[in-house]
Design a protein around this motif. Structure first.
Motif, PDB file in Angstrom:
ATOM      1  N   GLU A 203      32.489  16.278  48.968  1.00 49.36           N
ATOM      2  CA  GLU A 203      31.340  17.166  48.755  1.00 49.36           C
ATOM      3  C   GLU A 203      30.571  17.378  50.049  1.00 49.36           C
ATOM      4  O   GLU A 203      30.195  18.504  50.385  1.00 49.36           O
ATOM      5  N   ILE A 204      30.348  16.282  50.802  1.00 45.02           N
ATOM      6  CA  ILE A 204      29.614  16.366  52.068  1.00 45.02           C
ATOM      7  C   ILE A 204      30.366  17.278  53.030  1.00 45.02           C
ATOM      8  O   ILE A 204      29.787  18.154  53.678  1.00 45.02           O
ATOM      9  N   VAL A 205      31.685  17.092  53.122  1.00 46.19           N
ATOM     10  CA  VAL A 205      32.498  17.899  54.038  1.00 46.19           C
ATOM     11  C   VAL A 205      32.430  19.365  53.630  1.00 46.19           C
ATOM     12  O   VAL A 205      32.240  20.253  54.475  1.00 46.19           O
ATOM     13  N   GLU A 206      32.528  19.627  52.332  1.00 42.65           N
ATOM     14  CA  GLU A 206      32.477  21.021  51.843  1.00 42.65           C
ATOM     15  C   GLU A 206      31.140  21.665  52.173  1.00 42.65           C
ATOM     16  O   GLU A 206      31.085  22.800  52.633  1.00 42.65           O
ATOM     17  N   ARG A 207      30.051  20.886  51.940  1.00 48.46           N
ATOM     18  CA  ARG A 207      28.705  21.411  52.212  1.00 48.46           C
ATOM     19  C   ARG A 207      28.555  21.758  53.685  1.00 48.46           C
ATOM     20  O   ARG A 207      28.027  22.801  54.048  1.00 48.46           O
ATOM     21  N   ARG A 208      29.081  20.873  54.549  1.00 46.29           N
ATOM     22  CA  ARG A 208      29.000  21.122  55.995  1.00 46.29           C
ATOM     23  C   ARG A 208      29.773  22.378  56.375  1.00 46.29           C
ATOM     24  O   ARG A 208      29.341  23.153  57.208  1.00 46.29           O
ATOM     25  N   GLU A 209      30.937  22.534  55.760  1.00 46.81           N
ATOM     26  CA  GLU A 209      31.756  23.708  56.070  1.00 46.81           C
ATOM     27  C   GLU A 209      31.035  24.990  55.646  1.00 46.81           C
ATOM     28  O   GLU A 209      31.049  25.985  56.371  1.00 46.81           O
ATOM     29  N   ARG A 210      30.396  24.907  54.467  1.00 43.77           N
ATOM     30  CA  ARG A 210      29.661  26.090  53.971  1.00 43.77           C
ATOM     31  C   ARG A 210      28.514  26.423  54.910  1.00 43.77           C
ATOM     32  O   ARG A 210      28.276  27.586  55.250  1.00 43.77           O
ATOM     33  N   GLU A 211      27.801  25.366  55.374  1.00 43.75           N
ATOM     34  CA  GLU A 211      26.671  25.579  56.290  1.00 43.75           C
ATOM     35  C   GLU A 211      27.144  26.208  57.596  1.00 43.75           C
ATOM     36  O   GLU A 211      26.508  27.095  58.135  1.00 43.75           O
ATOM     37  N   ARG A 212      28.302  25.711  58.076  1.00 42.11           N
ATOM     38  CA  ARG A 212      28.851  26.231  59.331  1.00 42.11           C
ATOM     39  C   ARG A 212      29.229  27.707  59.184  1.00 42.11           C
ATOM     40  O   ARG A 212      29.015  28.504  60.082  1.00 42.11           O
ATOM     41  N   GLU A 213      29.791  28.049  58.021  1.00 45.11           N
ATOM     42  CA  GLU A 213      30.184  29.444  57.786  1.00 45.11           C
ATOM     43  C   GLU A 213      28.968  30.341  57.661  1.00 45.11           C
ATOM     44  O   GLU A 213      29.012  31.513  58.042  1.00 45.11           O
ATOM     45  N   ALA A 214      27.870  29.784  57.138  1.00 44.03           N
ATOM     46  CA  ALA A 214      26.653  30.580  56.944  1.00 44.03           C
ATOM     47  C   ALA A 214      25.966  30.902  58.257  1.00 44.03           C
ATOM     48  O   ALA A 214      25.270  31.918  58.375  1.00 44.03           O
ATOM     49  N   VAL A 215      26.150  30.063  59.295  1.00 41.40           N
ATOM     50  CA  VAL A 215      25.510  30.300  60.591  1.00 41.40           C
ATOM     51  C   VAL A 215      26.239  31.468  61.259  1.00 41.40           C
ATOM     52  O   VAL A 215      27.469  31.453  61.360  1.00 41.40           O
ATOM     53  N   PRO A 216      25.509  32.518  61.710  1.00 42.72           N
ATOM     54  CA  PRO A 216      26.171  33.660  62.365  1.00 42.72           C
ATOM     55  C   PRO A 216      26.923  33.224  63.624  1.00 42.72           C
ATOM     56  O   PRO A 216      26.545  32.252  64.280  1.00 42.72           O
ATOM     57  N   GLU A 217      27.962  33.977  63.956  1.00 44.37           N
ATOM     58  CA  GLU A 217      28.860  33.653  65.075  1.00 44.37           C
ATOM     59  C   GLU A 217      28.088  33.500  66.384  1.00 44.37           C
ATOM     60  O   GLU A 217      28.297  32.556  67.137  1.00 44.37           O
ATOM     61  N   GLU A 218      27.112  34.448  66.650  1.00 43.29           N
ATOM     62  CA  GLU A 218      26.409  34.414  67.952  1.00 43.29           C
ATOM     63  C   GLU A 218      25.551  33.163  68.094  1.00 43.29           C
ATOM     64  O   GLU A 218      25.424  32.592  69.178  1.00 43.29           O
ATOM     65  N   GLU A 219      24.985  32.694  66.967  1.00 39.36           N
ATOM     66  CA  GLU A 219      24.140  31.486  67.025  1.00 39.36           C
ATOM     67  C   GLU A 219      24.974  30.261  67.367  1.00 39.36           C
ATOM     68  O   GLU A 219      24.524  29.350  68.036  1.00 39.36           O
ATOM     69  N   ARG A 220      26.202  30.279  66.854  1.00 40.48           N
ATOM     70  CA  ARG A 220      27.078  29.116  67.085  1.00 40.48           C
ATOM     71  C   ARG A 220      27.436  29.009  68.560  1.00 40.48           C
ATOM     72  O   ARG A 220      27.603  27.939  69.107  1.00 40.48           O
ATOM     73  N   VAL A 221      27.568  30.177  69.255  1.00 43.67           N
ATOM     74  CA  VAL A 221      27.903  30.191  70.684  1.00 43.67           C
ATOM     75  C   VAL A 221      26.672  29.719  71.450  1.00 43.67           C
ATOM     76  O   VAL A 221      26.672  28.822  72.225  1.00 43.67           O
TER      77      VAL A 221
END
Lengths: 243, 65
Positions: free
Chosen positions: B47-65
């Motif tokens: 569940e923790i891993v899934e939640r983290r993945e969802r959070e990562r996907e929700a962050v826009p691409e430019e913010e991640r860079v």
């Protein structure tokens, strides 16, 4: 670290050996001329006692390895060996008590050195878990437990020798220098029972080691993954919490 | 003491072997409970891993860079 390797063949071997031993007890070994059918308890009681005592000694040997190398996995091996030996010792005490009631007319005989010495060894090891639980620091817990396992493990053969030297009042001597005067078919059944019990001990030991190691690793992974999500601190436990 | 007749000795022998069987069964039952706990821990981790993945996907691409 993988403790579960070879668990499946070992489980099959112990199932076959234990079932084979019990089949031999009831269909192959003759009834004892002196005690009759009740002597069949011997084939479960004595192997349980012998394997439990060997397990206690094994716990001491792993204690030595832990103190020499500092490897926490040896502490886990020592802990699990003593834990399973305690279960086997409970079995030996209860089956022995049932046998005593059937053949001597008493559940327990206090002036019999073999019985009382085994009870002393059992009570000594019953202190092992509370000792571990009373020490919070995992490093100190492992070290003190290893020292206990070594001292108590050295006490087991000393105690065994002292009992051999003492005069037996009622309890028979199985492992005598003359071979215990057991007929061949009884001896074979007894040896298969010991092999089955030893195999069962090793299987349970590896099974519990694998389970404990998996839960320790899982807990550590969970803490690493959810480090910032406010997990409660590790609870005090008698079992090793780190590998 | 003289040997007990089979009728009298039977229950004692059965009791001794049942004690052995009961010990093994209780041990296996306790281990099964612990296995259930490990299973629960694994599902929590997933569940923790899934939640983290969802959070990562929700962050826009430019913010991640």
């Amino acid at each position: 670290m993988t403790f579960g390797r070879g668990l499946r063949p070992l489980s099959i071997a112990s199932a076959l050996l234990v079932c084979g031993a019990f089949a031999m007890v009831f269909f192959y070994a003759p009834n004892d001329a002196d005690q009759g059918f009740v002597q069949k308890i011997f084939y479960v009681h004595v192997p349980l006692a012998i394997v439990a005592l060997c397990g206690f000694v094994a716990g001491g040997i792993y204690g030595i390895l832990h103190l020499r190398s500092g490897e926490r996995s040896h502490d886990l091996r020592s802990y699990v060996a003593i834990h399973i030996s305690l279960i086997f010792a409970v079995g030996a005490l209860v089956t022995g008590s049932i046998w005593a009631r059937a053949s001597w007319g008493h559940w327990w005989v206090w002036d019999e050195p073999t019985l009382v010495s085994f009870l002393i060894v059992f009570l000594l090891y019953a202190c092992y878990q509370p000792l571990r639980f009373s020490i919070e620091d995992p490093e100190r817990q492992a070290r003190y437990a290893s020292v206990f396992a070594i001292v108590a493990g050295a006490f087991v053969p000393l105690n065994f020798m002292a009992v051999r030297l003492a005069e037996s009042l009622a309890h028979p001597r199985v492992l005598s220098t003359t071979g215990g005067a057991m007929p061949g078919d009884m001896r074979l059944t007894f040896l298969v029972s010991i092999a089955g019990m030893a195999c069962l001990f090793v299987t349970l030991w590896k099974y519990e080691l694998a389970a404990k190691s998996a839960s320790i690793q899982l807990r550590s992974l969970r803490r690493r993954l959810a480090g910032d999500e406010g997990l409660a601190p590790l609870q005090r436990s008698a079992a090793p919490q780190q590998l | 003491m003289p040997a007990l007749p089979l009728d009298d000795a039977g229950p004692y022998v059965a009791a001794a072997y049942l004690v052995f069987l009961a010990l093994i069964l209780i041990y296996v039952a306790i281990m099964a409970t612990k296995l259930g706990r490990v299973e629960k821990d694994i599902s929590e981790l997933a569940e923790i891993v899934e939640r983290r993945e969802r959070e990562r996907e929700a962050v826009p691409e430019e913010e991640r860079v």
